[in-house]
Design a protein around this motif. Sequence first.
Motif, mmCIF file in Angstrom:
data_model
loop_
_atom_site.group_PDB
_atom_site.id
_atom_site.type_symbol
_atom_site.label_atom_id
_atom_site.label_comp_id
_atom_site.label_asym_id
_atom_site.label_seq_id
_atom_site.Cartn_x
_atom_site.Cartn_y
_atom_site.Cartn_z
ATOM 1 N N UNK A 1 -3.632 -0.205 -8.911
ATOM 2 C CA UNK A 1 -3.997 0.680 -7.682
ATOM 3 C C UNK A 1 -4.188 -0.483 -6.366
ATOM 4 N N UNK A 2 -4.233 -1.941 -6.721
ATOM 5 C CA UNK A 2 -4.420 -2.945 -5.808
ATOM 6 C C UNK A 2 -3.026 -2.931 -4.941
ATOM 7 N N UNK A 3 -2.929 -2.586 -3.726
ATOM 8 C CA UNK A 3 -1.945 -2.518 -2.833
ATOM 9 C C UNK A 3 -0.651 -3.508 -3.154
ATOM 10 N N UNK A 4 -1.238 -4.796 -3.120
ATOM 11 C CA UNK A 4 -0.154 -5.908 -3.486
ATOM 12 C C UNK A 4 0.357 -5.956 -4.828
ATOM 13 N N UNK A 5 -0.306 -5.451 -5.749
ATOM 14 C CA UNK A 5 0.068 -5.340 -7.265
ATOM 15 C C UNK A 5 1.031 -4.319 -7.491
ATOM 16 N N UNK A 6 0.759 -3.052 -6.669
ATOM 17 C CA UNK A 6 1.567 -2.025 -6.818
ATOM 18 C C UNK A 6 3.012 -2.408 -6.181
ATOM 19 N N UNK A 7 2.757 -3.145 -4.934
ATOM 20 C CA UNK A 7 4.343 -3.641 -4.205
ATOM 21 C C UNK A 7 4.780 -4.657 -5.112
ATOM 22 N N UNK A 8 4.518 -5.382 -5.718
ATOM 23 C CA UNK A 8 5.019 -6.374 -6.858
ATOM 24 C C UNK A 8 5.612 -5.375 -8.027
ATOM 25 N N UNK A 9 4.544 -4.642 -8.563
ATOM 26 C CA UNK A 9 5.394 -3.774 -9.581
ATOM 27 C C UNK A 9 6.558 -3.006 -9.191
ATOM 28 N N UNK A 10 6.559 -2.624 -8.049
ATOM 29 C CA UNK A 10 7.745 -1.694 -7.562
ATOM 30 C C UNK A 10 8.813 -2.790 -7.509
#
Length: 195
Positions: A19-28
Amino acid sequence: MTSQENRRITDLGTLKAVSHPLRMRLYRALFVARTATASQLADQVDEAVSLVSYHLRKLADHGLIEEAESQSTDGRERWWKPASYGISVQEEDLKGAPELLAASAAFGRTVNEQRTELHRRFLDERLTWSDAWRSASISSEWLPRLTAAELTDLGAELEAVLEKYDRKARAAEEAGDTEGRENVAVHLHAFPYHS
């Protein structure tokens, strides 16, 4: 080896991690790239490599990504890949767990904000795309009156169609057919609302 199935997130720690915004961007970004290094991903998200490395390790700690075979002869930098075909959060896994419900809401807001940003960016940059891509893009809204069972069936059918096209595109790419291919975002929302 990357699982060919979606990873169903059922625990609070993993849900909070993604749910962390940067982690979600990295996952995507990693999902789109298939494999990448922290340096490559740092360039995409405009963050420091050390910060990106930290967040990639957090995603790996929760089994969302894993180390990939090195794509270079350098050998000093770690390569990463998604650990599964995708991720999902299912409502039935959240029942009776208020902390999971709250984390799921945070996850949903993070994903929605990033999806909205992707679409906004396309709208702002649409004239940089060819006529064919502008014509191919889809923006529609349907407001049917359905039962919960019908909405469940609709969701399953749409997911199956999207998975069919995604797997077909992945197979073509693996066979070297990359001509004319672009990253495409397909966002679906279907939910009840009061008028």
